[in-house]
Design a protein around this motif. Structure first.
Motif, short mmCIF file in Angstrom:
data_model
loop_
_atom_site.label_atom_id
_atom_site.label_comp_id
_atom_site.label_asym_id
_atom_site.label_seq_id
_atom_site.Cartn_x
_atom_site.Cartn_y
_atom_site.Cartn_z
N THR A 158 6.62 9.45 1.12
CA THR A 158 5.75 8.92 0.34
C THR A 158 6.00 7.67 -0.39
O THR A 158 7.07 7.89 -0.95
CB THR A 158 4.63 9.90 -0.25
OG1 THR A 158 4.35 11.00 0.36
CG2 THR A 158 3.53 9.02 -0.71
N GLY A 159 5.57 6.47 -0.36
CA GLY A 159 5.85 5.49 -0.80
C GLY A 159 5.26 4.07 -0.55
O GLY A 159 4.12 4.35 0.11
N VAL A 160 5.64 3.04 -1.21
CA VAL A 160 4.88 1.59 -1.04
C VAL A 160 5.48 0.73 -0.16
O VAL A 160 6.93 0.53 -0.27
CB VAL A 160 4.65 1.12 -2.33
CG1 VAL A 160 3.92 -0.43 -2.20
CG2 VAL A 160 3.66 2.01 -3.52
N ILE A 161 4.82 0.23 0.69
CA ILE A 161 5.60 -0.72 1.93
C ILE A 161 5.94 -2.09 1.17
O ILE A 161 4.84 -2.67 0.43
CB ILE A 161 4.59 -0.83 3.11
CG1 ILE A 161 4.36 0.61 3.77
CG2 ILE A 161 5.32 -1.92 4.11
CD1 ILE A 161 5.59 1.07 4.32
N HIS A 162 6.89 -2.56 1.34
CA HIS A 162 7.40 -4.13 1.17
C HIS A 162 8.07 -4.72 1.89
O HIS A 162 8.56 -4.22 3.12
CB HIS A 162 8.36 -4.07 -0.39
CG HIS A 162 7.97 -3.32 -1.56
ND1 HIS A 162 6.88 -3.70 -2.20
CD2 HIS A 162 8.21 -2.16 -2.15
CE1 HIS A 162 6.64 -2.92 -3.12
NE2 HIS A 162 7.38 -2.03 -3.14
N GLU A 163 7.69 -6.27 2.04
CA GLU A 163 8.52 -6.92 2.97
C GLU A 163 10.08 -6.92 2.86
O GLU A 163 10.38 -6.74 1.44
CB GLU A 163 7.97 -8.34 2.98
CG GLU A 163 6.53 -8.35 3.54
CD GLU A 163 6.12 -9.97 3.73
OE1 GLU A 163 7.18 -10.88 3.72
OE2 GLU A 163 5.19 -10.15 3.60
N ASP A 164 10.91 -6.90 3.69
CA ASP A 164 12.39 -7.16 3.59
C ASP A 164 12.85 -8.18 4.73
O ASP A 164 13.14 -7.63 5.86
CB ASP A 164 12.89 -5.64 4.02
CG ASP A 164 14.37 -5.56 3.64
OD1 ASP A 164 14.86 -6.38 3.26
OD2 ASP A 164 15.05 -4.57 4.33
N SER A 165 12.94 -9.27 4.30
CA SER A 165 13.36 -10.24 5.19
C SER A 165 14.84 -10.18 5.61
O SER A 165 15.32 -10.88 6.78
CB SER A 165 13.43 -11.71 4.61
OG SER A 165 14.01 -11.54 3.26
N GLU A 199 0.97 -1.18 0.01
CA GLU A 199 -0.16 -0.04 0.00
C GLU A 199 0.96 1.38 -0.06
O GLU A 199 2.04 1.25 0.43
CB GLU A 199 -0.79 0.06 1.32
CG GLU A 199 -2.09 -1.01 1.28
CD GLU A 199 -2.81 -0.84 2.49
OE1 GLU A 199 -3.32 -1.91 2.72
OE2 GLU A 199 -2.77 -0.11 3.25
N GLU A 200 0.48 2.28 -0.66
CA GLU A 200 1.01 3.70 -0.70
C GLU A 200 0.56 4.43 0.85
O GLU A 200 -0.62 4.50 1.21
CB GLU A 200 0.75 4.35 -1.73
CG GLU A 200 1.39 5.79 -1.72
CD GLU A 200 1.08 6.79 -2.85
OE1 GLU A 200 1.93 6.46 -3.98
OE2 GLU A 200 0.16 7.26 -2.87
N GLU A 215 9.41 1.78 -0.72
CA GLU A 215 9.89 2.17 -1.90
C GLU A 215 9.60 3.78 -2.22
O GLU A 215 8.08 3.91 -2.28
CB GLU A 215 9.36 1.17 -3.03
CG GLU A 215 9.94 1.86 -4.42
CD GLU A 215 9.37 0.72 -5.51
OE1 GLU A 215 9.65 1.21 -6.57
OE2 GLU A 215 8.92 -0.26 -5.25
N VAL A 216 10.17 4.66 -2.16
CA VAL A 216 9.90 6.02 -2.17
C VAL A 216 9.61 6.40 -3.32
O VAL A 216 10.31 6.06 -4.41
CB VAL A 216 11.11 6.91 -1.38
CG1 VAL A 216 10.95 8.17 -1.39
CG2 VAL A 216 11.60 6.06 -0.09
N SER A 217 8.56 7.33 -3.50
CA SER A 217 8.19 7.94 -4.66
C SER A 217 7.97 9.60 -4.43
O SER A 217 8.16 10.32 -5.39
CB SER A 217 6.77 7.56 -4.71
OG SER A 217 5.59 8.04 -4.00
N ASP A 218 8.13 9.89 -3.15
CA ASP A 218 8.07 11.46 -2.87
C ASP A 218 8.80 11.89 -1.59
O ASP A 218 8.76 11.03 -0.82
CB ASP A 218 6.78 12.01 -3.07
CG ASP A 218 6.81 13.62 -3.15
OD1 ASP A 218 7.87 14.13 -3.74
OD2 ASP A 218 5.84 14.30 -2.31
N ILE A 219 9.59 12.82 -1.58
CA ILE A 219 10.26 13.57 -0.17
C ILE A 219 9.76 14.89 -0.36
O ILE A 219 10.06 15.65 -1.21
CB ILE A 219 11.71 13.31 -0.50
CG1 ILE A 219 12.01 11.88 -0.16
CG2 ILE A 219 12.29 13.87 1.05
CD1 ILE A 219 13.64 11.61 -0.50
N GLN A 220 9.22 15.41 1.12
CA GLN A 220 8.97 16.81 1.35
C GLN A 220 9.74 17.14 2.74
O GLN A 220 9.52 16.41 3.72
CB GLN A 220 7.51 16.91 1.42
CG GLN A 220 6.42 16.51 0.32
CD GLN A 220 5.18 16.57 0.72
OE1 GLN A 220 4.68 15.64 1.21
NE2 GLN A 220 4.37 17.66 0.18
#
Length: 432
Positions: free
Chosen positions: A74-81, A16-17, A90-95
């Motif tokens: 802002t970004g989408v969460i992924h699993e990271d074992s 999800e974002e 996974e970043v799509s935006d930085i403010q």
């Protein structure tokens, strides 16, 4: 609309974002990918910025942003074992919210003195984060345990006119036209509470004017001091070991991530939840040390190396019972079969951490207690109220005190006691 979350809740938002308010702890890049180490106060995890998936402006920002800059990511969460935490974004935006430059605590190694002098900033790092989270869980567990056991919490005064331990190492202050001291214990007041409510505990700051700079001492620390009416010493020992096991189990159950950050062996901690704990007498402890070649005689108090050696002979915390009267405070009850020792015990933590609890059954006889107060050279007028507890319906009662930072130090397996308290050196910033 993108949901704003905390890092700790990432597992609920996989694929999800989301949007998170963070600080940057470290970064690295490898040409087309930037890796940002992020924190938000709830946890640490990694942000991945892929050049082909973001604007050129965002990618350049991800490479130039400085340590401890605050920003919305802002970004989408992924699993990271591969990580302790198990997830990344996974970043799509930085403010950017607040710039940071030349942050003094860099990812390189720093000495403990430097870190403690910059404690207000060091708190942002992984190690103190994990310690303070575990400390907070132990605070919660303390309230849970004593509430479940039928205790009520009472708050003793921080300013007092008497010294429960009879020591001269007190912080003296002027209280209007009278002498007063910062308290070194809430025990005597807890005894009054126990005569009213049966079972009480205090949990607050205490002060010792010790000039020691060892890793075992603090001038300001927190004590947990339960007191129980109609309770003899053996019953108190059962409460003590049950409480310690509860603390450890609570940390195991609720702080797995923080324990991993500290590389704390959870299987080792599990051993400390098995009851009962072993018990030896002071006499046996002296004999044990003498056989080991230690120059110590009956009547001596134990030093840190002595406690360390004794504790290393056991896989669990160990009680040492019945210390000589000459090295313990006046308020303890004498052993019924011996005139040279008190009904008391210290609990030594394993792995060489030494004493974390001291406790005893209390003297209930008015005349005996009055004589001991006189013999100790204490001001009798300061203890009239304490003696009243023996005049009006006195009962057998027992209690103990746990040095909270020492317990945190042991459970977290720290090298320095000062790491277990949030702001151990802030007093150094006061000006005369």
């Amino acid at each position: 609309m993108t949901e704003v979350i905390n890092i700790i809740d990432a597992k609920k938002h996989v694929n999800e974002e989301v949007k998170i308010g963070v600080w940057l702890t470290d970064k690295r890049s490898s040409g087309k990918i930037a890796f940002l180490q992020l924190r938000d106060g709830t946890a640490f995890f990694q942000g991945v910025v892929v050049k082909s998936n973001v604007s050129e402006e965002i990618f350049e920002l991800s490479k130039s942003i400085r340590q401890e800059t605050s920003f919305w990511v802002t970004g989408v969460i992924h699993e990271d074992s591969r990580s302790h935490f198990g997830y990344e974004i996974e970043v799509s935006d930085i403010q950017v919210v607040g710039e940071s430059e030349d942050f003094p605590i860099t990812p390189k190694e720093h000495g403990i003195d430097f870190l403690l002098d910059n404690r207000h900033l060091w708190l942002r790092s992984r190690r103190p984060y994990a310690i303070m989270r575990i400390r907070n869980q132990m605070i919660n567990a303390t309230y849970e345990f004593f509430n479940k056991e039928g205790f009520i919490k009472m708050d003793p005064p921080i300013l007092t006119g008497s010294a429960p331990e009879g020591t001269t190492e007190l912080f003296h202050i002027e209280y209007f036209d009278n002498d007063a001291y910062l308290t070194q214990s809430g025990q005597l007041y807890a005894e009054a509470g126990a005569m009213a409510f049966g079972k009480v505990f205090t949990f607050g700051p205490v002060f010792r004017a010790e000039k020691s700079k060892t890793r075992r001492h603090l001038t300001e620390f927190w004590m947990i001091e339960p007191e129980m009416a109609f309770t003899e010493q053996n019953q108190s020992l059962e409460v003590q070991e049950k409480y310690i096991a509860y603390l450890v189990q609570s940390v195991i159950d609720n702080c797995e991530y923080e324990l991993k950050l500290l590389d704390r062996d959870i299987d080792q901690l599990k051993k400390y939840t098995k009851l009962p704990f072993p018990r030896i007498s002071y006499d046996e402890a002296i004999e044990m040390l003498q056989k080991h070649g230690v120059d110590i005689k009956w009547g001596d108090d134990f030093g840190a190396p002595d406690e360390q050696y004794i504790s290393e002979q056991f896989e669990q915390p160990v009680f040492i019972l019945n210390y000589p009267k000459s090295i313990k405070p006046f308020y303890m009850k004498p052993h019924p079969d011996r005139d040279d020792v008190y009904l008391c015990a210290d609990l030594l933590a394993p792995e060489g951490y030494g004493e974390i609890i001291g406790g005893s059954e209390r003297e209930t006889d008015f005349e005996a207690l009055e004589k001991r107060i006189k013999d100790a050279g204490l001001d009798e007028s300061e203890y009239e109220w304490y003696l009243d507890l023996r005049k009006y319906g006195s009962v057998p009662h027992s209690g103990f005190g746990l040095g909270f930072e020492r317990a945190v130090t042991w459970i977290c397996k720290l090298d320095h006691l000062r790491e277990a308290i949030p702001f151990p050196r802030m007093i150094n910033r006061l000006k005369p």
